[in-house]
Motif scaffolding. Structure first.
Motif, PDB file in Angstrom:
ATOM      1  N   PRO A  36       0.826  -1.204   0.000  1.00 38.67           N
ATOM      2  CA  PRO A  36       0.000   0.000   0.000  1.00 38.67           C
ATOM      3  C   PRO A  36       0.868   1.265   0.000  1.00 38.67           C
ATOM      4  O   PRO A  36       1.875   1.336   0.705  1.00 38.67           O
ATOM      5  CB  PRO A  36      -0.798  -0.116   1.297  1.00 38.67           C
ATOM      6  CG  PRO A  36      -0.867  -1.597   1.543  1.00 38.67           C
ATOM      7  CD  PRO A  36       0.458  -2.120   1.076  1.00 38.67           C
ATOM      8  N   ASN A  37       0.494   2.227  -0.820  1.00 38.09           N
ATOM      9  CA  ASN A  37       1.162   3.531  -0.955  1.00 38.09           C
ATOM     10  C   ASN A  37       2.573   3.457  -1.529  1.00 38.09           C
ATOM     11  O   ASN A  37       3.298   4.446  -1.502  1.00 38.09           O
ATOM     12  CB  ASN A  37       1.176   4.283   0.375  1.00 38.09           C
ATOM     13  CG  ASN A  37      -0.212   4.471   0.920  1.00 38.09           C
ATOM     14  OD1 ASN A  37      -1.135   4.852   0.196  1.00 38.09           O
ATOM     15  ND2 ASN A  37      -0.406   4.173   2.193  1.00 38.09           N
ATOM     16  N   ALA A  38       2.967   2.306  -2.061  1.00 38.87           N
ATOM     17  CA  ALA A  38       4.312   2.152  -2.635  1.00 38.87           C
ATOM     18  C   ALA A  38       4.362   2.756  -4.034  1.00 38.87           C
ATOM     19  O   ALA A  38       3.348   2.900  -4.708  1.00 38.87           O
ATOM     20  CB  ALA A  38       4.687   0.680  -2.703  1.00 38.87           C
ATOM     21  N   THR A  39       5.571   3.102  -4.446  1.00 39.31           N
ATOM     22  CA  THR A  39       5.834   3.482  -5.832  1.00 39.31           C
ATOM     23  C   THR A  39       6.793   2.434  -6.381  1.00 39.31           C
ATOM     24  O   THR A  39       7.848   2.197  -5.790  1.00 39.31           O
ATOM     25  CB  THR A  39       6.457   4.884  -5.923  1.00 39.31           C
ATOM     26  OG1 THR A  39       5.532   5.829  -5.370  1.00 39.31           O
ATOM     27  CG2 THR A  39       6.765   5.256  -7.362  1.00 39.31           C
ATOM     28  N   VAL A  40       6.388   1.789  -7.470  1.00 40.38           N
ATOM     29  CA  VAL A  40       7.158   0.678  -8.018  1.00 40.38           C
ATOM     30  C   VAL A  40       7.396   0.881  -9.511  1.00 40.38           C
ATOM     31  O   VAL A  40       6.746   1.700 -10.147  1.00 40.38           O
ATOM     32  CB  VAL A  40       6.429  -0.666  -7.789  1.00 40.38           C
ATOM     33  CG1 VAL A  40       6.242  -0.930  -6.307  1.00 40.38           C
ATOM     34  CG2 VAL A  40       5.079  -0.694  -8.502  1.00 40.38           C
ATOM     35  N   VAL A  41       8.318   0.100 -10.051  1.00 42.88           N
ATOM     36  CA  VAL A  41       8.495   0.065 -11.500  1.00 42.88           C
ATOM     37  C   VAL A  41       7.417  -0.859 -12.052  1.00 42.88           C
ATOM     38  O   VAL A  41       6.765  -1.574 -11.301  1.00 42.88           O
ATOM     39  CB  VAL A  41       9.910  -0.428 -11.893  1.00 42.88           C
ATOM     40  CG1 VAL A  41      10.967   0.553 -11.422  1.00 42.88           C
ATOM     41  CG2 VAL A  41      10.179  -1.809 -11.344  1.00 42.88           C
ATOM     42  N   ALA A  42       7.239  -0.861 -13.354  1.00 45.11           N
ATOM     43  CA  ALA A  42       6.203  -1.682 -13.979  1.00 45.11           C
ATOM     44  C   ALA A  42       6.249  -3.111 -13.447  1.00 45.11           C
ATOM     45  O   ALA A  42       7.319  -3.703 -13.308  1.00 45.11           O
ATOM     46  CB  ALA A  42       6.367  -1.662 -15.488  1.00 45.11           C
ATOM     47  N   THR A  43       5.094  -3.660 -13.134  1.00 46.10           N
ATOM     48  CA  THR A  43       5.016  -5.008 -12.580  1.00 46.10           C
ATOM     49  C   THR A  43       3.936  -5.801 -13.298  1.00 46.10           C
ATOM     50  O   THR A  43       2.985  -5.234 -13.811  1.00 46.10           O
ATOM     51  CB  THR A  43       4.732  -4.960 -11.058  1.00 46.10           C
ATOM     52  OG1 THR A  43       4.737  -6.293 -10.551  1.00 46.10           O
ATOM     53  CG2 THR A  43       3.407  -4.314 -10.742  1.00 46.10           C
ATOM     54  N   ARG A  44       4.100  -7.113 -13.323  1.00 45.74           N
ATOM     55  CA  ARG A  44       3.092  -8.001 -13.910  1.00 45.74           C
ATOM     56  C   ARG A  44       2.481  -8.919 -12.869  1.00 45.74           C
ATOM     57  O   ARG A  44       1.586  -9.694 -13.185  1.00 45.74           O
ATOM     58  CB  ARG A  44       3.713  -8.852 -15.009  1.00 45.74           C
ATOM     59  CG  ARG A  44       4.010  -8.072 -16.265  1.00 45.74           C
ATOM     60  CD  ARG A  44       4.374  -8.977 -17.416  1.00 45.74           C
ATOM     61  NE  ARG A  44       3.296  -9.931 -17.668  1.00 45.74           N
ATOM     62  CZ  ARG A  44       3.497 -11.131 -18.223  1.00 45.74           C
ATOM     63  NH1 ARG A  44       4.699 -11.521 -18.554  1.00 45.74           N
ATOM     64  NH2 ARG A  44       2.480 -11.928 -18.435  1.00 45.74           N
ATOM     65  N   THR A  45       2.983  -8.857 -11.632  1.00 40.31           N
ATOM     66  CA  THR A  45       2.501  -9.757 -10.590  1.00 40.31           C
ATOM     67  C   THR A  45       2.167  -8.974  -9.329  1.00 40.31           C
ATOM     68  O   THR A  45       2.934  -8.102  -8.915  1.00 40.31           O
ATOM     69  CB  THR A  45       3.571 -10.823 -10.257  1.00 40.31           C
ATOM     70  OG1 THR A  45       3.935 -11.501 -11.450  1.00 40.31           O
ATOM     71  CG2 THR A  45       3.052 -11.827  -9.259  1.00 40.31           C
ATOM     72  N   LEU A  46       1.029  -9.296  -8.729  1.00 43.95           N
ATOM     73  CA  LEU A  46       0.628  -8.716  -7.457  1.00 43.95           C
ATOM     74  C   LEU A  46       0.300  -9.864  -6.515  1.00 43.95           C
ATOM     75  O   LEU A  46      -0.189 -10.916  -6.962  1.00 43.95           O
ATOM     76  CB  LEU A  46      -0.622  -7.840  -7.603  1.00 43.95           C
ATOM     77  CG  LEU A  46      -0.444  -6.525  -8.350  1.00 43.95           C
ATOM     78  CD1 LEU A  46      -0.640  -6.726  -9.832  1.00 43.95           C
ATOM     79  CD2 LEU A  46      -1.419  -5.518  -7.821  1.00 43.95           C
ATOM     80  N   SER A  47       0.565  -9.678  -5.232  1.00 43.91           N
ATOM     81  CA  SER A  47       0.189 -10.706  -4.264  1.00 43.91           C
ATOM     82  C   SER A  47      -0.327 -10.056  -2.991  1.00 43.91           C
ATOM     83  O   SER A  47       0.140  -8.993  -2.585  1.00 43.91           O
ATOM     84  CB  SER A  47       1.363 -11.635  -3.957  1.00 43.91           C
ATOM     85  OG  SER A  47       2.390 -10.935  -3.288  1.00 43.91           O
ATOM     86  N   LEU A  48      -1.321 -10.699  -2.400  1.00 48.16           N
ATOM     87  CA  LEU A  48      -1.922 -10.242  -1.156  1.00 48.16           C
ATOM     88  C   LEU A  48      -1.929 -11.416  -0.191  1.00 48.16           C
ATOM     89  O   LEU A  48      -2.386 -12.513  -0.558  1.00 48.16           O
ATOM     90  CB  LEU A  48      -3.367  -9.772  -1.373  1.00 48.16           C
ATOM     91  CG  LEU A  48      -3.565  -8.422  -2.049  1.00 48.16           C
ATOM     92  CD1 LEU A  48      -3.272  -8.511  -3.531  1.00 48.16           C
ATOM     93  CD2 LEU A  48      -4.960  -7.935  -1.835  1.00 48.16           C
ATOM     94  N   THR A  49      -1.406 -11.209   1.009  1.00 50.57           N
ATOM     95  CA  THR A  49      -1.348 -12.266   2.010  1.00 50.57           C
ATOM     96  C   THR A  49      -2.220 -11.878   3.188  1.00 50.57           C
ATOM     97  O   THR A  49      -2.151 -10.751   3.690  1.00 50.57           O
ATOM     98  CB  THR A  49       0.100 -12.514   2.472  1.00 50.57           C
ATOM     99  OG1 THR A  49       0.886 -12.858   1.323  1.00 50.57           O
ATOM    100  CG2 THR A  49       0.173 -13.631   3.495  1.00 50.57           C
TER     101      THR A  49
END
Length: 120
Positions: A36-49
């Motif tokens: 949450p609230n992160a700034t990232v480079v382009a991504t193709r994968t997300l995960s929620l635990t």
């Protein structure tokens, strides 16, 4: 004359309140990538635990762009049932995204939530 002794009633009430504490707990989001609230480079994968096992048939998440459009995502659930992973057809473009999640925990409680992150 008989005296009323409230001690047994107090003891029973305390036991019930103590035992209900863990049962009243709900699954909560304990980790996410991107966070949450992160700034990232382009991504193709997300995960929620989550803190508890989820019921896959009633659990998932959507990724929504700044225009309010859902991004196509294919989700899967880990073997332990606590982590939802989403794979996108292509990397996310720069911009702000919202993750809207919904789960049903193994105790039957349904929970929802959302958070945002940025792609640069």
């Amino acid at each position: 004359m008989r005296h009323f002794n409230p001690a047994p009633f107090i003891a029973v009430a305390a036991v019930v309140a103590f035992a209900a504490g863990p049962a009243a707990a709900h699954a909560r989001l304990v980790g996410a990538t991107p966070a949450p609230n992160a700034t990232v480079v382009a991504t193709r994968t997300l995960s929620l635990t989550f803190s508890e096992r989820t019921v896959p048939a009633f659990s998932g998440f959507d990724v929504v762009n700044a225009a309010g459009e859902k991004v196509a995502i294919e989700t899967s659930v880990s073997e332990d049932g606590k982590t939802l992973t989403g794979t996108l057809a292509r990397a996310l473009a720069a911009g702000e995204y919202r993750v809207d999640w919904r789960i049903a925990s193994s105790d039957g409680h349904r929970m929802t939530g959302s958070y945002t992150f940025m792609v640069r």
